[in-house]
Design a protein around this motif. Sequence first.
Motif, PDB file in Angstrom:
ATOM      1  N   LEU A 255       8.092   6.611   0.631  1.00  0.00           N
ATOM      2  CA  LEU A 255       6.662   6.308   0.624  1.00  0.00           C
ATOM      3  C   LEU A 255       5.840   7.565   0.356  1.00  0.00           C
ATOM      4  CD1 LEU A 255       6.367   3.941   3.726  1.00  0.00           C
ATOM      5  CD2 LEU A 255       6.543   3.310   1.326  1.00  0.00           C
ATOM      6  N   GLU A 259       0.685   6.150   1.936  1.00  0.00           N
ATOM      7  CA  GLU A 259       1.357   4.894   2.314  1.00  0.00           C
ATOM      8  C   GLU A 259       1.998   5.037   3.686  1.00  0.00           C
ATOM      9  OE1 GLU A 259       2.796   2.966  -1.977  1.00  0.00           O
ATOM     10  OE2 GLU A 259       4.004   4.533  -1.041  1.00  0.00           O
ATOM     11  N   GLU A 262       0.159   4.184   6.780  1.00  0.00           N
ATOM     12  CA  GLU A 262      -0.082   2.772   7.086  1.00  0.00           C
ATOM     13  C   GLU A 262       1.211   2.003   7.284  1.00  0.00           C
ATOM     14  OE1 GLU A 262      -2.868   0.822   4.632  1.00  0.00           O
ATOM     15  OE2 GLU A 262      -4.157   2.579   4.386  1.00  0.00           O
ATOM     16  N   ASP A 263       2.330   2.677   7.260  1.00  0.00           N
ATOM     17  CA  ASP A 263       3.620   1.995   7.334  1.00  0.00           C
ATOM     18  C   ASP A 263       4.632   2.973   7.921  1.00  0.00           C
ATOM     19  OD1 ASP A 263       6.041   0.758   6.936  1.00  0.00           O
ATOM     20  OD2 ASP A 263       5.825   0.543   4.744  1.00  0.00           O
ATOM     21  N   LEU A 272       2.456  -1.587  10.818  1.00  0.00           N
ATOM     22  CA  LEU A 272       1.862  -1.738   9.487  1.00  0.00           C
ATOM     23  C   LEU A 272       0.389  -2.071   9.610  1.00  0.00           C
ATOM     24  CD1 LEU A 272       4.570  -4.239   8.204  1.00  0.00           C
ATOM     25  CD2 LEU A 272       4.272  -1.951   7.264  1.00  0.00           C
ATOM     26  N   SER A 276      -0.732  -2.949   4.257  1.00  0.00           N
ATOM     27  CA  SER A 276       0.670  -2.690   3.922  1.00  0.00           C
ATOM     28  C   SER A 276       1.573  -3.841   4.351  1.00  0.00           C
ATOM     29  CB  SER A 276       1.160  -1.349   4.470  1.00  0.00           C
ATOM     30  OG  SER A 276       0.570  -1.025   5.659  1.00  0.00           O
ATOM     31  N   GLU A 279       1.518  -5.728   1.320  1.00  0.00           N
ATOM     32  CA  GLU A 279       2.233  -4.992   0.281  1.00  0.00           C
ATOM     33  C   GLU A 279       3.751  -5.055   0.454  1.00  0.00           C
ATOM     34  OE1 GLU A 279       1.674  -3.739  -2.810  1.00  0.00           O
ATOM     35  OE2 GLU A 279      -0.078  -4.886  -2.147  1.00  0.00           O
TER      36      GLU A 279
END
Lengths: 414, 241
Positions: A255, A259, A262-263, A272, A276, A279
């Motif tokens: 990632l 990203e 958020e994850d 998450l 995300s 996603e």
Amino acid sequence: MLFAIPLAWLQLKRERMRLFIAIAGIGFAVFLMFVQLGFRDALFNSAIRLHENVNGDIMLISTRSNSLISIQSFPQRRLYGVLGAEGVDKISPIYVGFGLWKNPFWEGLPKSQTRQIMILGIDPNDDVIGVSGFDANARSLIRLEDQIFFDKKSRAEFGPIPAKFSELEKKNELITTEIADRKVTIAGLFELGASFGADGNTITSEANFLRIFTRRDKGDINIGVVKLKEGADLYKTLEAVKKSLPGKYTVNPTLTPSEAREDFVVGEMRVLTKKSFIEVERKYWQNSTAIGFIFTLGTVIGFLVGIIIVYQILYTDVTDHLAEYATLKAMGYKNRYLLKIVFQEALILSIMGYIPGCILASFMYTGTRNATALPLIMTTERSILVLFLAITMCLVSGAIAVRKVQDADPADIF
Amino acid sequence: MTEPIISIDRVNHYFGSGNLKKQILFSIHADVDPGEVVIMTGPSGSGKTTLLTLIGALRSTQEGSLKVLGEELRNSTEKQRVALRRNIGYIFQSHNLLKSLKAKQNVMMALELHTHLSSQEQADMAEEMLKAVGLEDRMNYYPDELSGGQKQRVAIARALVSNPKLVLADEPTAALDKKSGRDVVEIMRSLAKDRGSAIVMVTHDNRILDVADRLIHMEDGELESYDLETQAPPERAIALG
Ligand SMILES: Nc1ncnc2c1ncn2[C@@H]1O[C@H](COP(=O)(O)OP(=O)(O)OP(=O)(O)O)[C@@H](O)[C@H]1O
Ligand SMILES: [Mg+2]
């Protein structure tokens, strides 16, 4: 430069049959691309429809979960642990299960018709799923024992539920059926839509959920929904959530840093943001299954078929007109003029093939939407994308076919 | 004395290369004056078409000097040749009309290269030209819908509509019967005379030799010239069918 005589168009028009075949062939390629891209987008859109409608800011799922259809459970106390974190307002569990639904109106063979359906179990006190038709009143109805809400956009194989529901409603009656051999009553309808993963959806209370899935334990939840306090900062709250969970903090090394904010994973929990959460599901279908690949491949095949068809047509056309092209060269026309003719023909063909292909695809979308409840719609972006592909396809063919124009030698025609 | 419109000086031409290299034209020497009608005869394979394609700037001149409309073609660039072609009218053995275009549009194709003309002017000129070749009632016919003689007349209209100073024709009557062949050549001659265009025409048809001012005879790549007003050509020059 505009010519008084649109030779490209006049040549195409003169060969009616060839023009017709070209339009049919390009139309078919365009149609094929629309079908493939349409299904691909519908798949991805249908797969994330539930995710988009979950009312929450941060989601907790098990690290072992890949996607909704294979979602794993985790202990609810992990979610309780987050409640104390700075910025967290409310938490709520969602149970996800798949069970066999019996079509209550099946009149075929004596054996009953059953089909896998998705059942969501929620806390009726929390407005955690924001789909049309599932309001506060609906949440109070599912408090009653074995009362469920049914997705009226579920596939038709589950039975003519929406029609029968309103019919019986007038007589103050409700439909009863079975999920996983448990008798349930349909208390109302909501609107979500089938996906490739789930042909139909139902929502009920967590208590009813546990009555249907007797082997599931209370507190063994699938999604933990976290809502932020009014005005709380998402990233600060994520930090607080991270601290309130036990175990080691890790991120997926593939990632990007933004990203990864958020994850991320803490112990056995994956944290998450809603964005995300959506996603991750989309990426699962895109990358981890062959489905995304197959549809992309289908589009590429449509494109290649188109190139071959247009090339064949243009090549034959140039060959037929070779003596005429040589004559034009003898008269003092430049090679460029002839190249232009070929490319103009390619462009005309692409537009003329696009129109019927697009119209046909629209009909197919409507038909499929009605038959499968998949969200197949003709979007502006896709129609522009396919138009662009069709033009590219014809220009590529044109670029191969123009080489033949060089064969037109004015010295040969005397 | 006016400058000749074509001046050929010791032109040689070869086909093939290496061991297969074969000389086709041998030290050709000839001049054509403005407005002159010249007929070229000679046995098959003697090099008439080859010479015509050289004059028409459809091939590059290999050896010697070839001036057409004042332009030296030896060592010319493709660009120069393309520009020169626009000032020459061509009439081919087979009409070579564009079959997707109507008679009038075919004639207009010769005018499209002259960008100073509006499409209305082009149409008017094409109509006038088709009238001059006697096809006023066939303007909007496709080539497929015309007879051989009519097609060749459209081709003449196309070659002459832009008033070229030079018209090259290679066996324009070969595909036609006696009567229409004669008509076509007479139209060609009278229109060319009206406009002061020179014509170089290859033919095997000895019945039309009388339209020419001068006869040139090609044999094995060598040329002889006869002025028809002052001398009678030898038997072998005209007895070619
Ligand atoms: N492209 C070419 N490559 C090689 N040889 C050629 C080519 N074109 C013509 N020749 C040869 O050059 C010679 C002259 O040909 P050309 O076409 O000029 O004759 P011609 O006088 O026009 O004959 P005809 O009366 O039959 O039309 C012939 O021997 C022919 O085989
Ligand atoms: Mg010849």
